[in-house]
Design an enzyme around this catalytic site. Structure first.
Site, short mmCIF file in Angstrom:
data_model
loop_
_atom_site.label_atom_id
_atom_site.label_comp_id
_atom_site.label_asym_id
_atom_site.label_seq_id
_atom_site.Cartn_x
_atom_site.Cartn_y
_atom_site.Cartn_z
N SER A 129 5.47 1.39 3.50
CA SER A 129 5.11 0.61 1.95
C SER A 129 4.05 1.46 1.89
O SER A 129 3.30 2.19 3.04
CB SER A 129 4.40 -0.52 1.65
OG SER A 129 3.48 -0.57 0.55
N TYR A 142 -1.33 -7.65 5.34
CA TYR A 142 -0.01 -6.05 4.73
C TYR A 142 -0.22 -5.10 5.37
O TYR A 142 0.15 -4.50 6.24
CB TYR A 142 0.49 -6.61 3.74
CG TYR A 142 1.36 -6.09 3.43
CD1 TYR A 142 2.90 -6.48 3.65
CD2 TYR A 142 1.59 -4.67 2.13
CE1 TYR A 142 3.46 -5.51 3.61
CE2 TYR A 142 2.72 -4.46 1.91
CZ TYR A 142 3.74 -4.45 3.01
OH TYR A 142 4.92 -4.20 2.37
#
Length: 271
Positions: A129, A142
């Site tokens: 990501s 995250y």
């Protein structure tokens, strides 16, 4: 032959269809097999796979090797986002985040690498990501997991290069998937510190980062990039997906102080 994790929706599901279109033998996996029945009807081999369960990983890899004799590509896509201020993330929540997003891919890599190394051929694609490059406030757990995936993939790529095994990272920005639903679920489980009300509000709004964001891309675009990484004879170490995501990625080259100022301005603006 490709093994894909996290095929219940979004990028994983789109990747399964994309590989089918290229006439690959696709093993599409998910924690709940009911979620991928339609992929089976479309021509995929489907299977139950919880990446946090080492026995599941071994069973799936053994099955593919027994049935096909080879695994040409692995797509480590399964994952979720534990958002929220780090002060509010307890040890168990952080551990679960890493167990799925980091240890999950590692389990599958360890299971398939001996087969690829023996054949001196194969591709490992780890779905990361932009959060693995840029750590925004309210996304620390995250981002930390995706930073780990980035470093892990760099080392793995350099270790496996002599054996003809390629390793690539795919870095999407916001994608039109159900990812945010799990984010909201995880946020709802936190004991909230009032001092971070603005961060919670920003995360729950998700105008910029959610599936409806004007910069969000369709999962099929990410899937197309994943296939490209799998079939290329000389794949890129990293693929950033989408024009907006590429523009955002340039922010990672800014000095830390400048990045801090930008995030502070966004935080002030959002309150």
């Amino acid at each position: 032959t490709v093994v894909i994790t996290g095929c219940s929706s979004g990028i994983g599901r789109a990747s399964a269809y994309a590989f089918l279109d290229e006439e690959w033998r696709v093993y599409a996996t998910a924690r709940n097999p009911a979620d991928i029945e339609t992929l089976g009807e479309a021509g995929c081999e489907i299977g139950t796979l919880d990446v946090s369960d080492p026995a599941d990983v071994s069973r799936v890899v053994d099955r593919v090797i027994e049935e096909e004799g080879r695994i040409d590509a692995v797509v480590n896509n399964a994952g979720y986002g534990q958002h929220g201020p780090l002060e509010d993330i307890d040890d168990d929540s952080l551990q679960r985040q890493f167990d799925v997003n980091v240890f999950g891919p590692h389990r599958l890599v360890r299971a398939v690498t001996p087969h690829m190394r023996e054949r001196e051929d194969g591709a490992i694609i780890n779905v990361s990501s932009l959060a693995g490059e840029i750590a925004a406030p309210g996304m620390g757990a995250y981002s930390a997991s995706k930073h780990a995936v980035e470093g892990y993939s760099d080392s793995l790529r350099r270790e496996l290069e002599p054996f003809g095994v390629d390793v690539s990272v795919v870095q999407p920005g916001p994608v039109r998937t159900e990812f945010r639903e799990r984010v909201d679920d995880e946020l709802g489980r936190l004991d909230r510190t009032d001092a971070y009300a603005d961060l919670y509000e920003f995360q729950e709004d998700a105008t910029l980062l959610g599936a409806d964001s004007p910069i969000a891309v369709h999962p099929a675009m990410v899937a197309e990039t994943i296939v490209e990484a799998a079939v290329s004879p000389d794949p890129e170490p990293r693929y950033v997906v989408g024009n907006a995501a590429r523009a955002l990625a340039y922010a990672s080259y800014l000095p830390d102080r400048v990045q801090d100022s930008l995030f502070a301005a966004i935080r002030r603006f959002s309150t």
